[in-house]
Design a protein around this motif. Sequence first.
Motif, PDB file in Angstrom:
ATOM      1  N   LYS A   6       0.845  -1.201   0.000  1.00  0.00           N
ATOM      2  CA  LYS A   6       0.000   0.000   0.000  1.00  0.00           C
ATOM      3  C   LYS A   6       0.879   1.250   0.000  1.00  0.00           C
ATOM      4  N   ASN A   7       1.899   1.264   0.839  1.00  0.00           N
ATOM      5  CA  ASN A   7       2.812   2.406   0.880  1.00  0.00           C
ATOM      6  C   ASN A   7       3.584   2.547  -0.424  1.00  0.00           C
ATOM      7  N   HIS A   8       3.980   1.430  -1.002  1.00  0.00           N
ATOM      8  CA  HIS A   8       4.686   1.448  -2.282  1.00  0.00           C
ATOM      9  C   HIS A   8       3.798   2.088  -3.351  1.00  0.00           C
ATOM     10  N   SER A  28      -0.605   3.036 -16.089  1.00  0.00           N
ATOM     11  CA  SER A  28      -0.305   1.644 -16.453  1.00  0.00           C
ATOM     12  C   SER A  28       0.768   1.065 -15.539  1.00  0.00           C
ATOM     13  N   TYR A  29       1.789   1.845 -15.262  1.00  0.00           N
ATOM     14  CA  TYR A  29       2.874   1.372 -14.409  1.00  0.00           C
ATOM     15  C   TYR A  29       2.380   1.080 -12.995  1.00  0.00           C
ATOM     16  N   VAL A  30       1.610   2.007 -12.426  1.00  0.00           N
ATOM     17  CA  VAL A  30       1.081   1.829 -11.070  1.00  0.00           C
ATOM     18  C   VAL A  30       0.213   0.568 -10.996  1.00  0.00           C
ATOM     19  N   TYR A  31      -0.678   0.408 -11.969  1.00  0.00           N
ATOM     20  CA  TYR A  31      -1.564  -0.754 -11.959  1.00  0.00           C
ATOM     21  C   TYR A  31      -0.790  -2.055 -12.197  1.00  0.00           C
ATOM     22  N   THR A  32       0.252  -2.007 -13.004  1.00  0.00           N
ATOM     23  CA  THR A  32       1.081  -3.187 -13.238  1.00  0.00           C
ATOM     24  C   THR A  32       1.787  -3.611 -11.953  1.00  0.00           C
ATOM     25  N   ILE A  33       2.337  -2.644 -11.226  1.00  0.00           N
ATOM     26  CA  ILE A  33       2.997  -2.951  -9.956  1.00  0.00           C
ATOM     27  C   ILE A  33       1.975  -3.526  -8.974  1.00  0.00           C
ATOM     28  N   GLY A  34       0.801  -2.930  -8.913  1.00  0.00           N
ATOM     29  CA  GLY A  34      -0.245  -3.433  -8.025  1.00  0.00           C
ATOM     30  C   GLY A  34      -0.644  -4.857  -8.363  1.00  0.00           C
ATOM     31  N   TYR A  75      13.961   1.977  -7.204  1.00  0.00           N
ATOM     32  CA  TYR A  75      13.983   1.703  -8.644  1.00  0.00           C
ATOM     33  C   TYR A  75      12.650   2.103  -9.282  1.00  0.00           C
ATOM     34  N   ASP A  76      11.563   1.702  -8.641  1.00  0.00           N
ATOM     35  CA  ASP A  76      10.236   1.988  -9.202  1.00  0.00           C
ATOM     36  C   ASP A  76       9.925   3.484  -9.268  1.00  0.00           C
ATOM     37  N   VAL A  77      10.269   4.239  -8.226  1.00  0.00           N
ATOM     38  CA  VAL A  77       9.950   5.672  -8.281  1.00  0.00           C
ATOM     39  C   VAL A  77      10.792   6.378  -9.341  1.00  0.00           C
ATOM     40  N   ILE A  78      12.044   5.964  -9.492  1.00  0.00           N
ATOM     41  CA  ILE A  78      12.894   6.589 -10.517  1.00  0.00           C
ATOM     42  C   ILE A  78      12.392   6.219 -11.907  1.00  0.00           C
ATOM     43  N   SER A 114      20.482   7.946 -14.226  1.00  0.00           N
ATOM     44  CA  SER A 114      21.196   7.794 -15.494  1.00  0.00           C
ATOM     45  C   SER A 114      21.249   6.334 -15.945  1.00  0.00           C
ATOM     46  N   ARG A 115      20.892   5.401 -15.060  1.00  0.00           N
ATOM     47  CA  ARG A 115      20.997   3.973 -15.385  1.00  0.00           C
ATOM     48  C   ARG A 115      19.662   3.238 -15.355  1.00  0.00           C
ATOM     49  N   ILE A 116      18.591   3.961 -15.000  1.00  0.00           N
ATOM     50  CA  ILE A 116      17.255   3.366 -14.985  1.00  0.00           C
ATOM     51  C   ILE A 116      16.451   4.050 -16.076  1.00  0.00           C
ATOM     52  N   TYR A 117      15.834   3.262 -16.918  1.00  0.00           N
ATOM     53  CA  TYR A 117      15.143   3.793 -18.088  1.00  0.00           C
ATOM     54  C   TYR A 117      13.651   3.940 -17.837  1.00  0.00           C
ATOM     55  N   GLY A 118      13.053   4.903 -18.524  1.00  0.00           N
ATOM     56  CA  GLY A 118      11.620   5.137 -18.410  1.00  0.00           C
ATOM     57  C   GLY A 118      10.790   4.055 -19.060  1.00  0.00           C
TER      58      GLY A 118
END
Length: 139
Positions: A6-8, A28-34, A75-78, A114-118
């Motif tokens: 929930k906090n994530h 889409s990203y938020v729902y995928t993580i959920g 990682y997820d927030v970046i 610089s190492r995590i892609y969108g």
Amino acid sequence: MENNIKNHLKALIQLSIIDRDFGQPEKSYVYTIGKANRVAEKEIDELVGEVLNTKENSEVNFDGLLSEERFDYLYDVIQLMKIDGEVFLTEIRYCEEVAEKLGYDKKVVKKMSSRIYGDPSITGNREALMKEANKFLKK
């Protein structure tokens, strides 16, 4: 829904709306993580509504997370910050706040960004990234 997930999700949703546009890539990203964490879409909808109806960012608690979980959150927030191809200063600052709450020095955001892609389909070596991020853990 478990408090950690929930906090994530709450942190991701808050970041998603910081630029006042909860666009499709972020959504889409938020729902995928959920969904990956076995959270029903209805529960995610309720959490989105809760965050959207709150005037200020509510406190997100990251206590009790394992090292790998802290890295996953970072990682997820970046990745979410970069997902729409536009990065705002408010998003960077939010990510830095989350990093500090997770026990990292805020400089980790610049280094990891610089190492995590969108694009979630482009994955880096997560183990190497975690080792790099762990250098920024506060003692």
